[in-house]
Write an enzyme that holds these catalytic residues in place. Structure first.
Site, PDB file in Angstrom:
ATOM      1  N   ALA A  20      35.353  35.017  44.066  1.00 20.50           N
ATOM      2  CA  ALA A  20      33.922  35.327  44.127  1.00 20.50           C
ATOM      3  C   ALA A  20      33.710  36.802  44.458  1.00 20.50           C
ATOM      4  O   ALA A  20      32.850  37.462  43.880  1.00 20.50           O
ATOM      5  CB  ALA A  20      33.235  34.448  45.165  1.00 20.50           C
ATOM      6  N   GLU A  21      34.488  37.331  45.418  1.00 19.39           N
ATOM      7  CA  GLU A  21      34.443  38.760  45.735  1.00 19.39           C
ATOM      8  C   GLU A  21      35.823  39.262  46.143  1.00 19.39           C
ATOM      9  O   GLU A  21      36.650  38.515  46.661  1.00 19.39           O
ATOM     10  CB  GLU A  21      33.462  39.075  46.876  1.00 19.39           C
ATOM     11  CG  GLU A  21      32.008  39.174  46.454  1.00 19.39           C
ATOM     12  CD  GLU A  21      31.278  37.872  46.650  1.00 19.39           C
ATOM     13  OE1 GLU A  21      30.119  37.771  46.220  1.00 19.39           O
ATOM     14  OE2 GLU A  21      31.883  36.944  47.232  1.00 19.39           O
ATOM     15  N   THR A  22      36.000  40.553  45.917  1.00 22.43           N
ATOM     16  CA  THR A  22      37.146  41.296  46.429  1.00 22.43           C
ATOM     17  C   THR A  22      36.602  42.471  47.226  1.00 22.43           C
ATOM     18  O   THR A  22      35.652  43.137  46.801  1.00 22.43           O
ATOM     19  CB  THR A  22      38.047  41.794  45.286  1.00 22.43           C
ATOM     20  OG1 THR A  22      38.630  40.656  44.628  1.00 22.43           O
ATOM     21  CG2 THR A  22      39.163  42.684  45.794  1.00 22.43           C
TER      22      THR A  22
END
Length: 272
Positions: free
Chosen positions: A41-43
């Site tokens: 979903a995010e880095t």
């Protein structure tokens, strides 16, 4: 590239985040490409060297840059605590400075001051249609609002457990709604189990993901929502369960003070 699961003690639970510790020379396009390759979903990207326990952080989903990401913040703080010792850190993020404390594989971040505003009736109708829900599915004690504590999240509270468990969403349609409104993160759908215990589902169509397993920024926004509407007696501690519907259960602890930022706490562990 490191991979951690946040808001869980189990690598197969919670919300996985990528962490790049040395991205000072990376362009936004390069960071976006890495985030797309990772597929989470995010880095989180550390864009300035650690100095006096302070770093700069940026966040990218596979779709775009995100102003703030709670689970990647917790994961990065736990990782830095493991490498540099438990204690306090400051992350300079696109939404401002975020203060954190770490200890024993857990991290707590204090959000920016939350902002809660009316959600126009047309937007509520659009969201209900997207989720296949009706107005009478909503909890009348918890009205729809737009809540932000870094990212804006439309918040809907569903009264019935079966309706909460059973809603489905077309990810392409959800992406169109999010983009049309300029909402960079999730649509937050919540069910109240007990007065201070909630379960959340966060619609977030990016890459192969439709529903986010554990959303720290939405938890902070929801804490601000509860305070703004007078739905908890402050100071309050709220527990949010999330991720059951996508097979990655997680737990978020939300402390709601009388004023100021909302404190969100969770564990994080390496993946693989």
């Amino acid at each position: 590239m490191l991979r951690y699961a946040a808001f869980t003690d189990d690598p197969s639970g919670g919300n996985p985040a990528g962490i790049v510790l040395d991205a000072a020379d990376a362009s936004a396009a390069e960071m976006l490409a890495v985030a797309a390759q990772v597929g989470y979903a995010e880095t989180a990207f550390v864009v300035s060297p650690l100095h006096e326990r302070r770093v700069g952080l940026r966040y990218f989903s596979p779709h775009a840059e995100v102003p703030f990401c709670g689970h990647a913040t917790v994961a990065t703080a736990v990782l830095l605590g493991e490498r540099h010792g438990a204690g306090t850190f400051t992350f300079d993020t696109p939404v401002g400075a975020v203060e954190l404390t770490t200890a024993d594989g857990r991290a707590s971040f204090t959000s920016v001051d939350p902002l809660v505003t009316e959600l126009p009736a047309a937007d509520v109708d659009e969201l209900l249609d997207l989720l296949g829900l009706r107005h009478d599915d909503l909890d009348e004690l918890h009205p729809p609002r737009l809540a932000a504590a870094g990212n804006p999240h439309p918040v809907l509270v569903v009264r019935d457990r079966a309706r909460f468990d059973g809603f489905t969403v077309d990810p392409l349609a959800a992406r169109r709604v999010l983009d049309a409104h300029g909402w960079p993160a999730t649509i937050t759908v919540v069910h109240r189990r007990e007065p201070l215990v909630f379960e959340a589902r966060n619609v977030f169509p990016v890459g192969t993901i439709t529903e986010d397993p554990a959303t720290g920024s939405a938890a902070a926004a929801f804490g601000g929502y509860l305070r703004a509407l007078g739905l908890v007696e402050v100071p309050a501690r709220v527990t949010i369960h999330q991720g059951r519907h996508v097979g990655r259960p997680g737990l978020l602890i939300v402390d709601v003070p009388a004023e100021g930022g909302i404190v969100v706490t969770g564990s994080a562990v390496p993946i693989g």
